[in-house]
Scaffold this active site. Structure first.
Site, short mmCIF file in Angstrom:
data_model
loop_
_atom_site.label_atom_id
_atom_site.label_comp_id
_atom_site.label_asym_id
_atom_site.label_seq_id
_atom_site.Cartn_x
_atom_site.Cartn_y
_atom_site.Cartn_z
N CYS A 1 0.83 -1.22 0.00
CA CYS A 1 0.00 0.00 0.00
C CYS A 1 0.86 1.27 0.00
O CYS A 1 1.59 1.52 0.95
CB CYS A 1 -0.90 -0.06 1.23
N CYS B 1 0.16 3.77 2.80
CA CYS B 1 0.66 3.24 4.08
C CYS B 1 2.13 3.64 4.27
O CYS B 1 2.55 3.95 5.38
CB CYS B 1 0.54 1.73 4.12
#
Length: 98
Positions: free
Chosen positions: A23, A26
Site C-alpha cells: 500500500c 501506508c
C-alpha cells in the site's frame, strides 16, 4: 511481548495502524507516525498491524481500506480514521484521550 488483545485493553491509549506492505499511502504514513511518536512520547503506544498477516484482527474491526488508524483505550475504540492522516490530527486524538 503482549498480545494484540492485551495491548488494546491497556489503560494507556494504543494507536493501531492497520496497513499492507503493498500500500503506497501506508508508506506515506510511516514517517508521519514516527513524528507523532516523538511528540507523544510514552503517553501512548503506536503499533502496526499488517492486514495480510493479521486477517482475524482486520475482519474483527472491519478494515475495508488501508491505512486505517484506530485509537484504543481499555479495549474501546475512541477514534478511527482511514487514509493518510496528518500528524497533528493524530496527535490531537491521542492527547484528548490520554
Amino acid at each position: 511481548m503482549a498480545t494484540f488483545s492485551e495491548m488494546i485493553n491497556s489503560d494507556k491509549p494504543v494507536l493501531v495502524d492497520f496497513f499492507a506492505t503493498w500500500c503506497g499511502p501506508c508508506k506515506t504514513m510511516a514517517p508521519i507516525l514516527e513524528e507523532v511518536k516523538k511528540k507523544i512520547g510514552e503517553s501512548a503506544s503506536i503499533i502496526k498491524v499488517d492486514v495480510d498477516i493479521n486477517m482475524e484482527a482486520s475482519a474483527k474491526y472491519e478494515i475495508k481500506g488501508v491505512p486505517t488508524l484506530i485509537l484504543f483505550k481499555n479495549g474501546k475504540i475512541l477514534w478511527r480514521m482511514s487514509g493518510v492522516v496528518p500528524g497533528h490530527i493524530i496527535e490531537q486524538a491521542i492527547r484528548k484521550n490520554v
